[in-house]
Design a protein around this motif. Sequence first.
Motif, PDB file in Angstrom:
ATOM      1  N   SER A  71      32.562  33.105  48.212  1.00  0.00           N
ATOM      2  CA  SER A  71      31.511  33.188  47.180  1.00  0.00           C
ATOM      3  C   SER A  71      30.958  34.607  47.082  1.00  0.00           C
ATOM      4  CB  SER A  71      30.363  32.225  47.496  1.00  0.00           C
ATOM      5  OG  SER A  71      30.789  30.902  47.452  1.00  0.00           O
ATOM      6  N   VAL A  72      30.763  35.245  48.229  1.00  0.00           N
ATOM      7  CA  VAL A  72      30.264  36.629  48.236  1.00  0.00           C
ATOM      8  C   VAL A  72      31.326  37.564  47.689  1.00  0.00           C
ATOM      9  CG1 VAL A  72      29.500  38.550  49.711  1.00  0.00           C
ATOM     10  CG2 VAL A  72      28.683  36.223  50.163  1.00  0.00           C
ATOM     11  N   TRP A  73      32.529  37.458  48.213  1.00  0.00           N
ATOM     12  CA  TRP A  73      33.598  38.375  47.824  1.00  0.00           C
ATOM     13  C   TRP A  73      33.918  38.312  46.339  1.00  0.00           C
ATOM     14  CZ3 TRP A  73      37.119  36.534  52.382  1.00  0.00           C
ATOM     15  CH2 TRP A  73      36.631  37.057  53.578  1.00  0.00           C
ATOM     16  N   GLN A  74      33.762  37.153  45.718  1.00  0.00           N
ATOM     17  CA  GLN A  74      34.021  37.026  44.280  1.00  0.00           C
ATOM     18  C   GLN A  74      33.115  37.933  43.457  1.00  0.00           C
ATOM     19  OE1 GLN A  74      33.350  32.819  43.813  1.00  0.00           O
ATOM     20  NE2 GLN A  74      35.533  32.336  43.989  1.00  0.00           N
ATOM     21  N   ARG A  75      31.982  38.308  44.013  1.00  0.00           N
ATOM     22  CA  ARG A  75      30.991  39.101  43.290  1.00  0.00           C
ATOM     23  C   ARG A  75      31.010  40.578  43.646  1.00  0.00           C
ATOM     24  NH1 ARG A  75      26.714  35.402  41.597  1.00  0.00           N
ATOM     25  NH2 ARG A  75      27.497  33.316  41.957  1.00  0.00           N
ATOM     26  N   LEU A  76      31.901  40.972  44.548  1.00  0.00           N
ATOM     27  CA  LEU A  76      31.928  42.353  45.015  1.00  0.00           C
ATOM     28  C   LEU A  76      33.170  43.080  44.529  1.00  0.00           C
ATOM     29  CD1 LEU A  76      30.934  41.856  48.765  1.00  0.00           C
ATOM     30  CD2 LEU A  76      29.433  42.372  46.833  1.00  0.00           C
ATOM     31  N   PRO A  77      32.977  44.320  44.051  1.00  0.00           N
ATOM     32  CA  PRO A  77      34.165  45.109  43.743  1.00  0.00           C
ATOM     33  C   PRO A  77      34.948  45.340  45.028  1.00  0.00           C
ATOM     34  CG  PRO A  77      32.168  46.467  43.682  1.00  0.00           C
ATOM     35  CD  PRO A  77      31.737  45.047  43.881  1.00  0.00           C
ATOM     36  N   TYR A  78      36.218  45.496  44.914  1.00  0.00           N
ATOM     37  CA  TYR A  78      37.141  45.712  46.029  1.00  0.00           C
ATOM     38  C   TYR A  78      37.425  44.434  46.823  1.00  0.00           C
ATOM     39  CZ  TYR A  78      35.087  50.299  45.110  1.00  0.00           C
ATOM     40  OH  TYR A  78      34.590  51.405  44.502  1.00  0.00           O
ATOM     41  N   TYR A  79      36.583  43.428  46.715  1.00  0.00           N
ATOM     42  CA  TYR A  79      36.763  42.196  47.481  1.00  0.00           C
ATOM     43  C   TYR A  79      37.226  41.027  46.603  1.00  0.00           C
ATOM     44  CZ  TYR A  79      34.724  44.262  51.624  1.00  0.00           C
ATOM     45  OH  TYR A  79      34.496  45.050  52.720  1.00  0.00           O
ATOM     46  N   ARG A  80      37.229  41.208  45.301  1.00  0.00           N
ATOM     47  CA  ARG A  80      37.639  40.102  44.422  1.00  0.00           C
ATOM     48  C   ARG A  80      39.069  39.664  44.707  1.00  0.00           C
ATOM     49  NH1 ARG A  80      34.451  43.250  40.760  1.00  0.00           N
ATOM     50  NH2 ARG A  80      32.449  42.199  40.532  1.00  0.00           N
ATOM     51  N   SER A  81      39.934  40.622  44.965  1.00  0.00           N
ATOM     52  CA  SER A  81      41.326  40.277  45.296  1.00  0.00           C
ATOM     53  C   SER A  81      41.396  39.490  46.592  1.00  0.00           C
ATOM     54  CB  SER A  81      42.180  41.536  45.423  1.00  0.00           C
ATOM     55  OG  SER A  81      42.224  42.226  44.196  1.00  0.00           O
ATOM     56  N   LEU A  82      40.598  39.896  47.574  1.00  0.00           N
ATOM     57  CA  LEU A  82      40.557  39.170  48.842  1.00  0.00           C
ATOM     58  C   LEU A  82      40.054  37.744  48.626  1.00  0.00           C
ATOM     59  CD1 LEU A  82      40.919  39.195  51.907  1.00  0.00           C
ATOM     60  CD2 LEU A  82      38.573  40.073  52.084  1.00  0.00           C
ATOM     61  N   SER A  83      39.075  37.573  47.736  1.00  0.00           N
ATOM     62  CA  SER A  83      38.565  36.224  47.467  1.00  0.00           C
ATOM     63  C   SER A  83      39.656  35.339  46.864  1.00  0.00           C
ATOM     64  CB  SER A  83      37.337  36.264  46.553  1.00  0.00           C
ATOM     65  OG  SER A  83      37.680  36.520  45.208  1.00  0.00           O
ATOM     66  N   LEU A  84      40.507  35.915  46.049  1.00  0.00           N
ATOM     67  CA  LEU A  84      41.612  35.135  45.466  1.00  0.00           C
ATOM     68  C   LEU A  84      42.638  34.755  46.531  1.00  0.00           C
ATOM     69  CD1 LEU A  84      42.184  37.138  42.153  1.00  0.00           C
ATOM     70  CD2 LEU A  84      41.127  34.872  42.407  1.00  0.00           C
ATOM     71  N   ILE A  85      42.933  35.702  47.417  1.00  0.00           N
ATOM     72  CA  ILE A  85      43.918  35.439  48.471  1.00  0.00           C
ATOM     73  C   ILE A  85      43.390  34.386  49.444  1.00  0.00           C
ATOM     74  CG2 ILE A  85      45.113  36.454  50.461  1.00  0.00           C
ATOM     75  CD1 ILE A  85      45.134  39.115  48.770  1.00  0.00           C
ATOM     76  N   VAL A  86      42.181  34.593  49.953  1.00  0.00           N
ATOM     77  CA  VAL A  86      41.605  33.663  50.918  1.00  0.00           C
ATOM     78  C   VAL A  86      41.247  32.342  50.244  1.00  0.00           C
ATOM     79  CG1 VAL A  86      39.689  33.294  52.533  1.00  0.00           C
ATOM     80  CG2 VAL A  86      40.805  35.519  52.413  1.00  0.00           C
ATOM     81  N   GLY A  87      40.958  32.384  48.958  1.00  0.00           N
ATOM     82  CA  GLY A  87      40.639  31.162  48.222  1.00  0.00           C
ATOM     83  C   GLY A  87      41.843  30.278  47.941  1.00  0.00           C
ATOM     84  N   TRP A  88      43.040  30.826  48.098  1.00  0.00           N
ATOM     85  CA  TRP A  88      44.257  30.042  47.886  1.00  0.00           C
ATOM     86  C   TRP A  88      44.317  28.972  48.978  1.00  0.00           C
ATOM     87  CZ3 TRP A  88      49.656  31.039  49.863  1.00  0.00           C
ATOM     88  CH2 TRP A  88      50.606  30.309  49.133  1.00  0.00           C
ATOM     89  N   ARG A  89      44.496  27.736  48.599  1.00  0.00           N
ATOM     90  CA  ARG A  89      44.318  26.583  49.488  1.00  0.00           C
ATOM     91  C   ARG A  89      45.006  26.704  50.857  1.00  0.00           C
ATOM     92  NH1 ARG A  89      42.036  21.635  48.400  1.00  0.00           N
ATOM     93  NH2 ARG A  89      42.006  22.142  46.210  1.00  0.00           N
TER      94      ARG A  89
END
Length: 123
Positions: A71-89
């Motif tokens: 939830s935090v990473w989705q809102r941060l530049p540079y971390y949005r990609s990480l949120s997609l990777i870690v968010g993958w089931r």
Amino acid sequence: MANLEVLYNDDCPICSREIKHYAGLSGDDVTFVKITEQSAADWGLTEEQAAKQIHARSGGNVTVGVDAFVSVWQRLPYYRSLSLIVGWRPIRFITDIVYRNVLAPLLFAMHKRRQRRQVNSPR
């Protein structure tokens, strides 16, 4: 997107350093709340429950652990990609197991040790 609040343990040097980094990137979209007796109660938690894992809430929806980080990473530049990777089931499943069973308990145990040292240290 509703504002995100993050409840975190400021007494933990690792946690506070990480949150300070996130705060520098987040602008006004994320509010970081230090755990106190009152702030934990506002979330329906005790201080100990709150210190065991990171918590985030937005629009009444509370997330804990890896989901809170995402939830935090989705809102941060540079971390949005990480949120997609870690968010993958499949990856979320594995990271959740590691966070809940290794990292969070380790950080909480370190927190409890710091608290005991503070109580037992001569002043």
